[in-house]
Design a protein around this motif. Structure first.
Motif: not given
Length: 460
Positions: A399-416
């Motif tokens: 669960x933590x691994x999936x969450x961290x991968x999704x969070x990394x992609x999300x923040x990258x998108x937020x930061x363009x």
């Protein structure tokens, strides 16, 4: 030229025999481990060094890989304020996800009530079980946690191999190189070259992943077996349901709001997730996940910061476990908790779930730390959970691994800082490679025609 080389690599992967694909090999290792541990439990338990050895090999590579990734990534960012924005947005997202994870565990255990009717007497529990983890839990206070981030020496961060001290050192060096100008050019080039060598070397280690997964799973089943689940099987089921709800509902919604598919992301990181499943630890998957995030179009300077931070600040699997285990203990020991007591417990868990980062069996240690300062729940009751903790640690790590991968992609998108075209192509291409592999490579042309794999005809 680089694009053509990558296309050729993708076509080769599509036509590779299924038994040479890493996730298939890991799956075979897991199945053989289950069978070995079940039918030959003593022999299976003796295979523990295979799993431990693989994890130690990977941990050996984590410190230099994280350091090189962060240094080269931050050094490539022209605006230093972007690093600060990334850190702030990451922490905000991490705490939001942690709160939702705590609530997911609370909801599942309140509805299913796996501890109801057990009527456990606190006086019959062994206090020595909790005592083993009390010393570790005592060192998880917020002040101790913040001081622990600072290593005793520069090389001490690498010797201990913990992510947060390495993160601190890497950020300092990266900012130093960005201000050094031409005098730091040689160091920057050396770090980039060394990073390439590290990932090539890590590829050799990953060939041992099926053996490591086999040994770790054989030990788990051989040592604990399905019999150890016993009457606590409903608790394990409740925990897996809570984790599934969090992943599907919370992470699925987060991914959808940011324009990418959770399911395709999980399939893209399937090699790493299967290794996490086999070893019950998310650390062996960190180097591979960093490399795949870059392949997805995420800028190294952002994803290289967010993912290692998540390993310490975004332990959502452990957060679900904390609320679920605490309420289960209350149910099993016939202790009634008011909503005010539950709210206070959730606030405390926001701290203890972070403070236990980097500690062995961090979820269990965080639980002991929480109960130690809550007079309403007996800390000795953790003895109920020791026998099944290994089966729950796998779900915590996944669960933590999936969450961290999704969070990394999300923040990258937020930061363009993520190329959406590359992201869509890579995630869609993952589906195409599965289809082509399943048909022995015969579907490669069809996948090219559908646009899932860039055509290689012009390159030929």
């Amino acid at each position: 030229m680089h694009k053509e080389a990558r296309v050729g690599h993708d076509t080769t992967e599509a036509r590779k025999p299924f038994y040479r694909i890493l996730y298939v090999q890991v799956l075979i290792g897991l199945m053989l481990g289950v069978l070995t541990g079940h039918f030959w439990p003593e022999f299976g338990a003796a295979l523990k060094p295979f799993g431990d050895g693989f994890v130690k090999l990977v941990k050996m590579m984590i410190a230099p890989i994280v350091f090189c990734t962060i240094v080269s990534g931050i050094n490539s960012i022209s605006d230093s304020r972007e690093v600060g924005r990334t850190l702030v947005k990451s922490m905000a997202l991490f705490y939001l996800l942690t709160v939702l994870a705590l609530l997911a565990g609370l909801l599942a255990v309140s509805l299913i009530q796996p501890g109801a009717g057990m009527h456990v007497s606190v006086g019959t529990l062994d206090p020595s079980v909790a005592a083993k983890f009390t010393k570790q839990a005592a060192a998880t206070g917020f002040a101790d946690f913040m001081l622990h981030i600072i290593p005793h020496s520069f090389f001490g961060a690498f010797a201990d191999g913990e992510v947060l001290p390495i993160l601190l050192v890497a950020i300092l060096i990266a900012f130093g190189l960005s201000r050094a100008g031409d005098q730091g050019a040689a160091v920057t080039k050396a770090v980039a070259s060394f990073s390439h060598v590290l990932f090539v070397s890590f590829g050799f280690i990953m060939k041992l992943a099926p053996l490591g997964a086999f040994g770790a799973m054989a030990f788990t089943v051989g040592r604990y077996g399905v019999r150890s689940i016993g009457s606590l099987g409903l608790l394990i089921l409740t925990f897996y349901i809570a984790c599934s709800i969090f992943v599907v509902v919370v992470l699925g919604t987060l991914a959808r709001l940011n324009g990418f598919s959770l399911w395709k992301t999980i399939r893209y990181f399937r090699d790493e997730l299967l290794i996490v499943l086999g070893t019950s630890s998310s650390e062996p998957a960190l180097p591979g996940a960093l490399r795949k995030l870059e392949q997805l179009g995420c800028r190294k300077g952002v994803s290289g910061l967010v993912l290692p931070m998540g390993y310490s600040f975004n332990l959502d699997g452990s957060a679900i476990y904390l609320t679920l285990a605490s309420i289960f203990i209350a149910q099993a020991c016939d202790i009634h908790l008011s909503w005010g007591q539950i709210a206070a417990m959730l606030g405390l868990m926001l701290l203890t779930s972070k403070g236990a980062a980097g500690v062995t069996r961090s979820g269990f240690v965080a639980l002991v730390a929480t109960l130690s300062v809550m007079p309403d729940l007996p800390v000795t009751a953790v003895a109920l959970l020791v026998g099944i903790d290994r089966f729950m640690s796998e779900a915590r790590a996944l669960t933590s691994m999936i969450s961290n991968c999704v969070a990394a992609i999300t923040v990258s998108l937020w930061e363009n800082a993520c190329d959406r075209e590359v992201l869509a192509r890579e995630l869609g291409q993952s589906d195409a490679l599965e289809i082509a592999t399943a048909t022995g490579g015969g579907a490669a042309t069809a996948c090219e025609d559908k646009g899932w794999i860039p055509t290689t005809r012009s390159a030929a």
